[in-house]
Design a protein around this motif. Structure first.
Motif, short mmCIF file in Angstrom:
data_model
loop_
_atom_site.label_atom_id
_atom_site.label_comp_id
_atom_site.label_asym_id
_atom_site.label_seq_id
_atom_site.Cartn_x
_atom_site.Cartn_y
_atom_site.Cartn_z
N HIS A 169 0.83 -1.20 0.00
CA HIS A 169 0.00 0.00 0.00
C HIS A 169 0.87 1.26 0.00
N TYR A 170 0.65 2.10 -0.98
CA TYR A 170 1.45 3.33 -1.13
C TYR A 170 0.65 4.34 -1.95
N ARG A 171 0.59 5.57 -1.47
CA ARG A 171 -0.07 6.63 -2.21
C ARG A 171 0.79 7.89 -2.15
N ASN A 172 0.96 8.53 -3.30
CA ASN A 172 1.69 9.79 -3.38
C ASN A 172 0.85 10.77 -4.17
N ARG A 173 0.31 11.78 -3.49
CA ARG A 173 -0.56 12.75 -4.15
C ARG A 173 0.07 14.13 -4.02
N PRO A 174 0.85 14.54 -4.99
CA PRO A 174 1.52 15.85 -4.94
C PRO A 174 0.55 17.03 -4.85
N ALA A 175 -0.66 16.85 -5.39
CA ALA A 175 -1.67 17.92 -5.34
C ALA A 175 -2.71 17.67 -4.27
N GLY A 176 -2.51 16.63 -3.47
CA GLY A 176 -3.48 16.31 -2.44
C GLY A 176 -4.69 15.59 -2.99
N CYS A 177 -5.68 15.44 -2.16
CA CYS A 177 -6.94 14.76 -2.53
C CYS A 177 -8.08 15.75 -2.31
N PRO A 178 -9.08 15.80 -3.19
CA PRO A 178 -10.19 16.74 -3.00
C PRO A 178 -11.04 16.44 -1.77
N SER A 179 -10.85 15.27 -1.18
CA SER A 179 -11.59 14.89 0.03
C SER A 179 -10.64 14.83 1.22
N HIS A 180 -11.17 15.04 2.42
CA HIS A 180 -10.42 14.78 3.64
C HIS A 180 -10.32 13.27 3.81
N ILE A 181 -9.20 12.81 4.35
CA ILE A 181 -8.99 11.38 4.53
C ILE A 181 -8.77 11.06 6.01
N ILE A 182 -9.54 10.10 6.52
CA ILE A 182 -9.37 9.59 7.88
C ILE A 182 -8.90 8.15 7.76
N MET A 183 -7.77 7.83 8.40
CA MET A 183 -7.26 6.46 8.36
C MET A 183 -7.05 5.96 9.80
N TYR A 184 -7.50 4.75 10.06
CA TYR A 184 -7.26 4.12 11.37
C TYR A 184 -6.47 2.84 11.16
N CYS A 185 -5.32 2.73 11.81
CA CYS A 185 -4.46 1.55 11.70
C CYS A 185 -4.86 0.54 12.77
N ALA A 186 -5.40 -0.58 12.35
CA ALA A 186 -5.86 -1.60 13.29
C ALA A 186 -4.73 -2.52 13.73
N GLU A 187 -3.77 -2.75 12.84
CA GLU A 187 -2.61 -3.57 13.18
C GLU A 187 -1.49 -3.27 12.19
N GLY A 188 -0.27 -3.69 12.53
CA GLY A 188 0.86 -3.42 11.65
C GLY A 188 1.36 -2.00 11.79
N THR A 189 2.19 -1.60 10.83
CA THR A 189 2.80 -0.26 10.87
C THR A 189 2.83 0.36 9.49
N GLY A 190 2.98 1.67 9.47
CA GLY A 190 3.10 2.43 8.24
C GLY A 190 3.68 3.80 8.53
N TRP A 191 3.51 4.70 7.60
CA TRP A 191 4.07 6.05 7.75
C TRP A 191 3.31 7.02 6.85
N TYR A 192 3.49 8.31 7.11
CA TYR A 192 2.89 9.32 6.23
C TYR A 192 3.63 10.64 6.38
N SER A 193 3.44 11.50 5.39
CA SER A 193 3.99 12.85 5.41
C SER A 193 2.98 13.77 4.73
N VAL A 194 2.79 14.96 5.29
CA VAL A 194 1.84 15.93 4.73
C VAL A 194 2.56 17.23 4.42
N GLY A 195 2.31 17.75 3.21
CA GLY A 195 2.88 19.05 2.85
C GLY A 195 4.39 19.10 2.87
N GLY A 196 5.03 17.97 2.60
CA GLY A 196 6.49 17.94 2.59
C GLY A 196 7.12 17.94 3.97
#
Length: 300
Positions: free
Chosen positions: A55-82
């Protein structure tokens, strides 16, 4: 094919085991954006990815919708606005504002399982704004269970068909989900301290509605200094401790007015007010009508 494009193709083609995914059609979203019930807030996409290894998403212009994510198990990462990269662990909630560049993904060693929902509407910013300064947030187990129940209810509703009827119901559920997150959502020490102090104080206030408590007494009960306690309580409730205590008294007085034939003087005395005229003025200020007018108003 360039290495990056090859990687994206691999991520997309692999798919995820046990995934759930609903993307609402554009014509329905356009209808929802003009409907009085759903215009303020509505779901555009919703889903669940189980152990989403690629699972990987890269949106340089963002998404027109707000996104809510809940991690139930495992690990990941994110970055906003650089900004710097934030780690996400099981039990964490991530909020990504609309139209802002972001990138996120699952760690290959322990890929996350995430519930996610995309939200849009004229009031969506108002719903999301209280959550934006929290960063990675951890939900309490009891709240998590309820939130996931609402998620499944929302998903199950939209799964029954693309219609305005299902959109309207899902919209109300989404509002409830966001309300749960906005109320006491902070996890930093200061936010948790203010929440705990407020919860304990409110219970103490409810047990002493028939008497009188002082600010000093409330602070001592919370084992905090008066200035620190006052600051934490207002941070959690939006009101000073004594103001909140008076509001509880007025709320309780409504029950006496509704379910007894006691006079205003008797009620004010029962709730620790020495001056019935002060009680009446305070009641009118908070309720928008006098105690007598409130009692005579038809209810139910």
């Amino acid at each position: 094919m360039k290495p990056y494009d090859k990687l994206l193709a691999m991520r997309k083609s692999d798919g995820f085991h046990l995934q759930k995914l609903i993307v609402l059609p554009d014509p329905l979203l356009q209808e929802a954006s003009g409907h009085p019930i759903t215009a303020g807030l509505h779901v555009t996409d919703i889903g669940y990815f189980h152990k989403a290894e690629h699972h990987y998403r890269n949106r340089p212009a963002g998404c027109p919708s707000h996104i809510i994510m809940y991690c139930a198990e495992g690990t990941g990462w994110y970055s906003v606005g650089g900004s710097e990269r934030h780690e996400v662990n099981a039990g964490n909630l991530v909020v990504l504002p609309a139209n802002m560049a972001h990138v996120y993904g699952a760690h290959a060693s322990e890929p996350w399982s995430i519930y996610w929902v995309h939200l849009r509407g004229t009031l969506s910013n108002n719903y999301i704004e209280p959550l934006l300064n929290e960063g990675v947030t951890a939900m309490a187990p009891a709240k998590t269970q309820k939130w996931l129940e609402l998620f499944h209810e929302c998903y199950g509703t939209l799964e029954t068909g693309y219609s305005m009827q299902t959109m309207m119901y899902a919209s109300q559920i989404a509002g409830y989900m966001l309300g749960m997150l906005a109320y006491g959502s902070g996890t930093d020490h200061e936010s948790m301290s203010s929440k705990r102090a407020a919860e304990k104080s409110v219970q103490y206030m409810l047990q002493h509605l028939e008497g009188a408590v002082s600010l000093k007494e409330l602070a001592a009960q919370a084992r905090l200094s008066v200035p620190h306690y006052s600051q934490l309580f207002k941070q959690a409730t939006g009101y000073s401790p004594i103001d909140y205590y008076l509001r509880l008294k007025i709320q309780h007085s409504c029950r006496y007015l509704d379910f007894t034939d006691w006079t205003v003087k008797q009620i004010s005395s029962e709730l620790g007010f020495k001056d019935p005229y002060y009680f009446s003025r305070l009641f009118s200020k908070m309720m928008g009508r006098s105690p007598t007018e409130y009692r005579n108003k038809s209810k139910g």
